[in-house]
Scaffold this active site. Structure first.
Site, PDB file in Angstrom:
ATOM      1  N   SER A  18      -0.668 -10.565   7.809  1.00 60.06           N
ATOM      2  CA  SER A  18       0.340 -10.542   6.761  1.00 60.06           C
ATOM      3  C   SER A  18       0.011 -11.667   5.783  1.00 60.06           C
ATOM      4  CB  SER A  18       1.737 -10.686   7.398  1.00 60.06           C
ATOM      5  OG  SER A  18       2.744 -10.441   6.446  1.00 60.06           O
ATOM      6  N   HIS A  45       0.296  -6.176   5.971  1.00 57.96           N
ATOM      7  CA  HIS A  45       1.584  -5.952   5.326  1.00 57.96           C
ATOM      8  C   HIS A  45       1.346  -6.023   3.824  1.00 57.96           C
ATOM      9  CE1 HIS A  45       3.801  -7.681   9.077  1.00 57.96           C
ATOM     10  NE2 HIS A  45       3.293  -6.487   9.291  1.00 57.96           N
ATOM     11  N   ASP A 138       5.331  -9.313  14.057  1.00 63.01           N
ATOM     12  CA  ASP A 138       4.590  -8.058  14.158  1.00 63.01           C
ATOM     13  C   ASP A 138       3.195  -8.349  14.710  1.00 63.01           C
ATOM     14  OD1 ASP A 138       4.114  -5.334  13.921  1.00 63.01           O
ATOM     15  OD2 ASP A 138       3.634  -5.422  11.790  1.00 63.01           O
TER      16      ASP A 138
END
Length: 193
Positions: A18, A45, A138
């Protein structure tokens, strides 16, 4: 069998991240040897807007073929695939990609967990999961699934991550085989046969 065709006993490397991961990948990609003896899937992401420039950006850093995944693309050894924005990326038993627009997981679509778990289901012990910089949890459950399937788990060294929370969360909450800087990760991936 075509030269680039894949079977589930060959290595599949899935890198997820991310915030801060683009910078990490810009350091990693130039150091990967060509031809690459595995498939590399990158899941980041991203904003929901259509943004195909990520593949173009990464292509400036490597001679390895790189492209954004389209639904039903076949996995081919020696290629880098990037998950598109706003879709979960799944790897089906037939060694093709599937895009899924179901609910967000960990506030994200694509979710790292979804792709990691799918990779573990299909490639089992031939899966290598790598978690880079990021600011949420995540990826931890997905790395756990890879480990349970007999695969290998790697986290970026939190001290080298722009956003250390994501790799640190995984290190704290699951079994991580290696904790690497980007140089160490490149050397390790280049050693895979």
């Amino acid at each position: 069998m075509a030269e680039n065709s894949l079977n589930p006993s060959q290595k599949l490397v899935v890198i997820g991240g991310s915030m801060g991961s683009i910078d990490a990948l810009m350091k990693l990609l130039p150091n990967l040897k060509v031809p690459m003896p595995f498939v590399l899937v990158i899941v980041l992401h991203r904003k929901s807007s259509v943004d195909s420039t990520l593949a173009d950006l990464f292509a400036t850093r490597t001679r390895i073929p790189i492209r954004e995944v389209e639904d039903k693309d076949v996995l081919e050894k020696g290629n880098i695939y990037i998950a598109p924005a706003d879709y979960h990326l799944l790897i089906e038993q037939e060694l093709i990609f599937a895009l899924d627009a179901s609910e967000k997981v960990n506030y994200s679509r694509p979710s790292l967990d979804v792709t990691f778990e799918s990779a573990a289901d299909t490639f089992g012990p031939a899966t290598v999961g790598v978690l880079l910089s990021g600011a949420n949890a995540d990826g931890t459950a997905g790395l756990t699934a890879i480990k349970k399937a007999g695969g290998l788990t790697i986290a970026q060294h939190p001290e080298t991550a722009q956003a250390p929370f994501m790799p640190q969360h995984a290190i704290t909450h699951t079994v991580i085989d290696y904790i690497f800087s980007m140089d160490e990760l490149a050397a390790y991936l280049n050693s895979l046969g």
